[in-house]
Design an enzyme around this catalytic site. Structure first.
Site, PDB file in Angstrom:
ATOM      1  N   TYR A 166       1.006  -1.382   0.013  1.00 52.74           N
ATOM      2  CA  TYR A 166       0.094  -0.056   0.099  1.00 52.74           C
ATOM      3  C   TYR A 166       0.942   1.156  -0.018  1.00 52.74           C
ATOM      4  CZ  TYR A 166      -3.820   2.954   1.290  1.00 52.74           C
ATOM      5  OH  TYR A 166      -4.952   4.008   1.468  1.00 52.74           O
ATOM      6  N   LYS A 176       0.899   3.922  -2.900  1.00 54.92           N
ATOM      7  CA  LYS A 176       0.349   5.296  -2.779  1.00 54.92           C
ATOM      8  C   LYS A 176       1.698   6.444  -2.974  1.00 54.92           C
ATOM      9  CE  LYS A 176      -4.063   4.760  -1.972  1.00 54.92           C
ATOM     10  NZ  LYS A 176      -4.843   5.207  -3.004  1.00 54.92           N
TER      11      LYS A 176
END
Lengths: 230, 244
Positions: free
Chosen positions: B149, B153
């Site tokens: 993640y 991101k």
């Protein structure tokens, strides 16, 4: 104790070759990995292949007996407008610039944790972990380098309890024989008006791997002659 | 809401990914409330129907954001909001490769592909446009168990800046928000655990979680003409998380 061993990827030329040279000069035994043959290449393999990371670790351990550091340097830059660049090019960059460092670091760190050994990982990011570059355009490349910086932070946080440091360098324009040294480029670089050399990057990597950087983790050091200051 | 704010998107078409829940749903609803004709994309047809229940002029397509259908839907839009995202929690040393790849596919490659098609259509037509990507505080910092993640991101943050740079000459703005802990399904289990919820709250200077509507407010501002001189920016909407 025998000399510390560093796995360095992408050592056949450019920045990887400079890193290998500087680490060797600093007394580190370099296990160089590259797709193409070269002076500083001990293992020829395509790092984007899924089983490559395990093979790299196994071969390094067999040849050198130990591994103390990993430098994820191998990378791929395919230029293209963000509204035109093809899927295959994006996939190839994501695979080599993001997934390979993820998998190789995972394999090496798991080995260190199993052995109860400390270790250091250096990810070779870019000024494009911080800013875009539009001439020539390469937004997808920038995205992968931004992702690699994020991965550096995530790895640093999770591996710190195991005594494993994870840091990054962010080279600016480097004279590798691939990028032409133009007057525009010289104007863009405050320090000496020259692009960097692979050795400029190699010296910083050597520092980050050294005992002198023992309290540094999760950070990026830009090696860009002040490019990001402008 | 002021009358001007309510018509910021009058006559505009907007495409929102991840519109069946959470931040994507709140954005889709707000864009519609402000006059946009909204197309919502998501895997969940039921979720989309709930999002757009009672909204006139909106329609939705239940598809994977990675599909060709999703790509076809983007060409007509004036506004693109890449809100679809997944968070798979795995310890770094045990992180499976497929979870890593799935995260990159949804959180990075889908926005990249949709932005490409959006930009291509606008450049061909010579029309301006606005893209807003939903990044995260993890575009700047890290949380344990979130390796894929965090990487995805952070990649999306740089995609935002680099595409903003490339598309600026064509009048296409690209911005992002970086939400902190927001009350959505993504973290429902964490928030439901009193101990974890208290620890998270402690880390937030404003001492509470964001609502999806608070994220939508920032996203819609960046997508609107009010933000006409803003491009390449990432606005943290995090209750002060990144100040610590």
């Amino acid at each position: 104790m025998s000399a510390p061993v560093a796995i360095v990827t992408g050592t056949s030329r450019g920045i990887g070759q400079g890193i290998a040279a500087r680490l060797t000069a600093a007394g580190t035994r370099v296990f160089g990995v590259s797709r193409t043959q070269g002076e500083a290449v001990q293992l020829q393999c395509d790092l984007a292949k899924p089983d490559a990371p395990r093979q790299v670790l196994a071969d390094a351990l067999e040849v050198c007996g130990r591994v103390d550091a990993l430098v994820n340097n191998a990378g791929l830059l395919l230029e293209g407008n963000c509204w035109e660049q093809q899927e295959e090019d994006v996939d190839a960059m994501v695979a080599l610039n993001l997934t390979t460092p993820f998998l190789l670091s995972q394999a090496v760190a798991a080995h260190w944790v199993k052995e109860g050994q400390a270790g250091t990982i250096v990810n070779v990011c870019s000024i494009e972990s911080q800013v875009g570059w539009s001439d020539p355009p390469q937004a997808a490349y920038a995205a992968t380098k931004g992702g690699l910086l994020g991965l550096t932070r995530a790895q640093a946080l999770e591996l710190a309890p195991h005594g494993i440091r994870v840091v990054a360098v962010g080279p600016g324009p480097i004279a590798t024989g691939m990028t032409p040294d133009t007057p525009e480029l010289e104007k863009a670089i405050p320090l000496g008006g020259r692009p960097g050399t692979p050795e400029d990057v190699g010296d910083v990597v050597a520092f980050l791997l050294s005992e002198a950087a023992r309290y540094v983790t999760g950070e990026i050091v830009y090696v860009d002659g002040g490019y990001l200051l402008r | 809401m002021t009358p001007t704010a309510m018509t910021r998107f009058a006559g505009q078409r907007a495409l929102v990914t991840g519109a069946a829940s959470g931040i994507g749903r709140a954005v889709a609803r707000r864009l519609a409330a402000e006059g946009a004709s909204v197309v919502g994309l998501d895997l969940s047809r039921d979720g989309l129907e709930e999002t757009f229940d009672s909204i006139v002029g909106a329609h939705h397509i239940a598809v994977d954001v990675r599909s060709e259908e999703a790509i076809a839907a983007v060409a007509n839009s004036d506004v693109l909001v890449n809100a679809a995202g997944i968070l798979l929690r795995h310890e770094l040393l045990e992180h499976p490769l497929d979870g890593w790849q799935q995260t990159l596919d949804v959180n990075l490659k889908a926005p990249l592909r949709l932005s490409r098609e959006f930009a291509r259509a606008h450049i061909e037509a010579g029309t301006p446009g606005a893209i807003v990507n939903v990044c995260s505080i993890e575009s700047f910092t890290a949380l344990p168990g979130h390796a894929a993640y965090t990487a995805s991101k952070s990649a999306l943050l740089m995609l935002t800046r680099a595409t903003a740079l490339e598309l600026a000459p064509h009048g296409i703005r690209v911005n992002a928000v970086a939400p902190g802990v927001t009350k959505t399904g993504m973290n429902a289990a964490v928030r439901a655990d009193p101990e974890q919820a208290a620890a998270l709250n402690e880390a937030i200077p404003l001492k509470r979680f964001a609502t999806a509507e608070e994220q939508a407010a920032g996203i819609c501002f960046l997508a609107s003409p009010e933000a006409s001189y803003i491009t390449g920016a990432t606005l943290p909407i995090d209750g002060g998380w990144l100040t610590r």
